[in-house]
Design a protein around this motif. Structure first.
Motif, PDB file in Angstrom:
ATOM      1  N   UNK A 191       0.795  -1.221   0.000  1.00 32.13           N
ATOM      2  CA  UNK A 191       0.000   0.000   0.000  1.00 32.13           C
ATOM      3  C   UNK A 191       0.821   1.260   0.000  1.00 32.13           C
ATOM      4  N   UNK A 192       1.920   1.249   0.733  1.00 28.47           N
ATOM      5  CA  UNK A 192       2.768   2.436   0.799  1.00 28.47           C
ATOM      6  C   UNK A 192       3.293   2.795  -0.591  1.00 28.47           C
ATOM      7  N   UNK A 193       3.663   1.760  -1.350  1.00 22.33           N
ATOM      8  CA  UNK A 193       4.165   1.989  -2.702  1.00 22.33           C
ATOM      9  C   UNK A 193       3.050   2.474  -3.624  1.00 22.33           C
ATOM     10  N   UNK A 194       1.837   1.959  -3.431  1.00 17.86           N
ATOM     11  CA  UNK A 194       0.699   2.391  -4.244  1.00 17.86           C
ATOM     12  C   UNK A 194       0.399   3.872  -4.020  1.00 17.86           C
ATOM     13  N   UNK A 195       0.410   4.286  -2.756  1.00 13.87           N
ATOM     14  CA  UNK A 195       0.150   5.691  -2.441  1.00 13.87           C
ATOM     15  C   UNK A 195       1.265   6.569  -3.005  1.00 13.87           C
ATOM     16  N   UNK A 196       2.504   6.096  -2.884  1.00 11.95           N
ATOM     17  CA  UNK A 196       3.630   6.860  -3.429  1.00 11.95           C
ATOM     18  C   UNK A 196       3.495   7.013  -4.943  1.00 11.95           C
ATOM     19  N   UNK A 197       3.111   5.922  -5.609  1.00  5.79           N
ATOM     20  CA  UNK A 197       2.943   5.974  -7.066  1.00  5.79           C
ATOM     21  C   UNK A 197       1.823   6.938  -7.444  1.00  5.79           C
ATOM     22  N   UNK A 198       0.727   6.908  -6.671  1.00  5.59           N
ATOM     23  CA  UNK A 198      -0.379   7.823  -6.934  1.00  5.59           C
ATOM     24  C   UNK A 198       0.059   9.270  -6.738  1.00  5.59           C
ATOM     25  N   UNK A 199       0.833   9.502  -5.673  1.00  3.50           N
ATOM     26  CA  UNK A 199       1.328  10.850  -5.414  1.00  3.50           C
ATOM     27  C   UNK A 199       2.214  11.353  -6.539  1.00  3.50           C
ATOM     28  N   UNK A 200       3.119  10.501  -6.986  1.00  2.84           N
ATOM     29  CA  UNK A 200       3.995  10.879  -8.100  1.00  2.84           C
ATOM     30  C   UNK A 200       3.172  11.154  -9.352  1.00  2.84           C
ATOM     31  N   UNK A 201       2.152  10.300  -9.584  1.00  2.00           N
ATOM     32  CA  UNK A 201       1.306  10.484 -10.761  1.00  2.00           C
ATOM     33  C   UNK A 201       0.568  11.817 -10.739  1.00  2.00           C
ATOM     34  N   UNK A 202      -0.003  12.174  -9.571  1.00  2.00           N
ATOM     35  CA  UNK A 202      -0.734  13.438  -9.452  1.00  2.00           C
ATOM     36  C   UNK A 202       0.224  14.618  -9.572  1.00  2.00           C
ATOM     37  N   UNK A 203       1.404  14.493  -8.951  1.00  2.00           N
ATOM     38  CA  UNK A 203       2.400  15.561  -9.040  1.00  2.00           C
ATOM     39  C   UNK A 203       2.814  15.783 -10.501  1.00  2.00           C
ATOM     40  N   UNK A 204       3.101  14.691 -11.206  1.00  2.00           N
ATOM     41  CA  UNK A 204       3.515  14.800 -12.608  1.00  2.00           C
ATOM     42  C   UNK A 204       2.385  15.358 -13.477  1.00  2.00           C
ATOM     43  N   UNK A 205       1.145  14.943 -13.164  1.00  2.00           N
ATOM     44  CA  UNK A 205       0.003  15.473 -13.907  1.00  2.00           C
ATOM     45  C   UNK A 205      -0.102  16.982 -13.713  1.00  2.00           C
ATOM     46  N   UNK A 206       0.150  17.447 -12.482  1.00  2.00           N
ATOM     47  CA  UNK A 206       0.108  18.875 -12.219  1.00  2.00           C
ATOM     48  C   UNK A 206       1.177  19.627 -12.985  1.00  2.00           C
ATOM     49  N   UNK A 207       2.395  19.096 -12.987  1.00  2.00           N
ATOM     50  CA  UNK A 207       3.487  19.731 -13.732  1.00  2.00           C
ATOM     51  C   UNK A 207       3.151  19.761 -15.220  1.00  2.00           C
ATOM     52  N   UNK A 208       2.591  18.654 -15.726  1.00  2.00           N
ATOM     53  CA  UNK A 208       2.192  18.575 -17.135  1.00  2.00           C
ATOM     54  C   UNK A 208       1.148  19.642 -17.457  1.00  2.00           C
ATOM     55  N   UNK A 209       0.181  19.844 -16.572  1.00  2.00           N
ATOM     56  CA  UNK A 209      -0.836  20.878 -16.778  1.00  2.00           C
ATOM     57  C   UNK A 209      -0.205  22.259 -16.870  1.00  2.00           C
ATOM     58  N   UNK A 210       0.749  22.531 -15.978  1.00  2.00           N
ATOM     59  CA  UNK A 210       1.428  23.826 -15.986  1.00  2.00           C
ATOM     60  C   UNK A 210       2.140  24.047 -17.314  1.00  2.00           C
ATOM     61  N   UNK A 211       2.896  23.041 -17.749  1.00  2.00           N
ATOM     62  CA  UNK A 211       3.667  23.158 -18.995  1.00  2.00           C
ATOM     63  C   UNK A 211       2.742  23.313 -20.196  1.00  2.00           C
ATOM     64  N   UNK A 212       1.685  22.491 -20.240  1.00  2.00           N
ATOM     65  CA  UNK A 212       0.752  22.560 -21.360  1.00  2.00           C
ATOM     66  C   UNK A 212       0.075  23.927 -21.431  1.00  2.00           C
ATOM     67  N   UNK A 213      -0.304  24.457 -20.268  1.00  2.00           N
ATOM     68  CA  UNK A 213      -0.951  25.773 -20.248  1.00  2.00           C
ATOM     69  C   UNK A 213       0.028  26.862 -20.671  1.00  2.00           C
TER      70      UNK A 213
END
Length: 275
Positions: free
Chosen positions: A154-176
């Motif tokens: 579970x700890x790894x799943x949450x970490x992966x989700x966190x990284x995914x959301x963080x990367x999605x946010x960075x991607x949104x910033x760059x795309x905008x």
């Protein structure tokens, strides 16, 4: 049946469903715009110390519910978001607009968005029906994180989700910032003034939205690393965390205005988005 035949069949199916799909998409963008406008307004009130309300989807829905005809508006928002989910689902089945809309990567992205907007629509409609289905985003984030950490790895799943959301946010910033939304809009139908306004709302709103996602992902990653579910934050706590920076509440003012701009940008998408 070969791939080209399937593609032609998908395009034919999309043409037949085009009016309904277009209406669903535009209703969805409008509903999204209303919610982001309200969340931004609530965040602005928090920045100036004038609100104890939640600056998230739940707070926005409560704000709507307290107004005249609020129940009717809530149902309209929920139906609009259902339309958004159905439009993204149609992109999964038929392919998105544009020359590369039928690629597997595009279809998978549309499928993920369909699931996301389907869940958001469900929470809004549940709230409209009086079940209280749109509670605090902070409580939900902490509960979901705690349940996930109890799973094997579970700890790894949450970490992966966190990284995914963080990367999605960075991607949104760059795309905008790169104005990548231009390729999805009917720019030829805009006057110079309208296009300039769309760019102000698209860049400012997209950057602010991306920063919120990135910071929320960072909190989820921290919760996983430190094995403390309470370190995960929903939108409300994430927005409030911006007041804890050296510049005080002014960063939250910037983010709040940005979220309101994203709401206005969603209205522009409802008008000019290629569907």
């Amino acid at each position: 049946m070969n791939a080209s035949t399937m593609t032609r069949g998908g395009r034919a199916g999309k043409r037949k469903a085009a009016p309904a799909i277009e209406g669903a998409a535009r209703a969805g963008f409008t509903a999204r715009g209303v919610i982001y406008l309200l969340v931004g307004l609530l965040a602005l009130q928090i920045a100036f110390g004038g609100s104890g309300k939640q600056a998230d989807q739940g707070g926005a829905l409560q704000e709507v519910a307290g107004k005249p005809f609020g129940g009717t508006v809530l149902w309209a928002l929920g139906v609009g978001l259902v339309g958004m989910a159905l439009w993204r689902l149609s992109e999964t089945v038929f392919g998105a607009a544009g020359p590369d809309g039928g690629k597997a990567k595009k279809r998978l992205t549309s499928a993920a968005r369909a699931v996301f907007y389907g869940f958001v629509a469900y929470t809004v409609l549940s709230f409209a029906a009086g079940s209280g289905g749109s509670g605090s985003s902070d409580g939900k984030s902490k509960d979901a994180t705690a349940r996930a950490m109890d799973l094997p790895a579970g700890q790894w799943l949450v970490a992966a989700a966190g990284v995914g959301i963080l990367c999605a946010g960075v991607w949104m910033v760059v795309q905008a910032a790169r104005r990548k939304y231009h390729k999805h809009m009917r720019l030829g139908e805009m006057s110079h003034r309208v296009r300039r306004t769309v760019d102000v709302t698209g860049v400012g709103g997209g950057v602010a939205r991306g920063l919120v996602f990135a910071v929320a992902g960072g909190f989820a990653l921290r919760a996983a690393v430190e094995y403390e579910p309470d370190k995960a934050k929903g939108m409300d706590d994430t927005l409030r965390s911006f007041t804890e920076t050296p510049v005080g509440p002014w960063l939250l003012v910037f983010i709040a205005v940005g979220l309101m701009l994203f709401g206005l940008f969603s209205f522009a998408m409802a008008r000019y988005r290629k569907v």
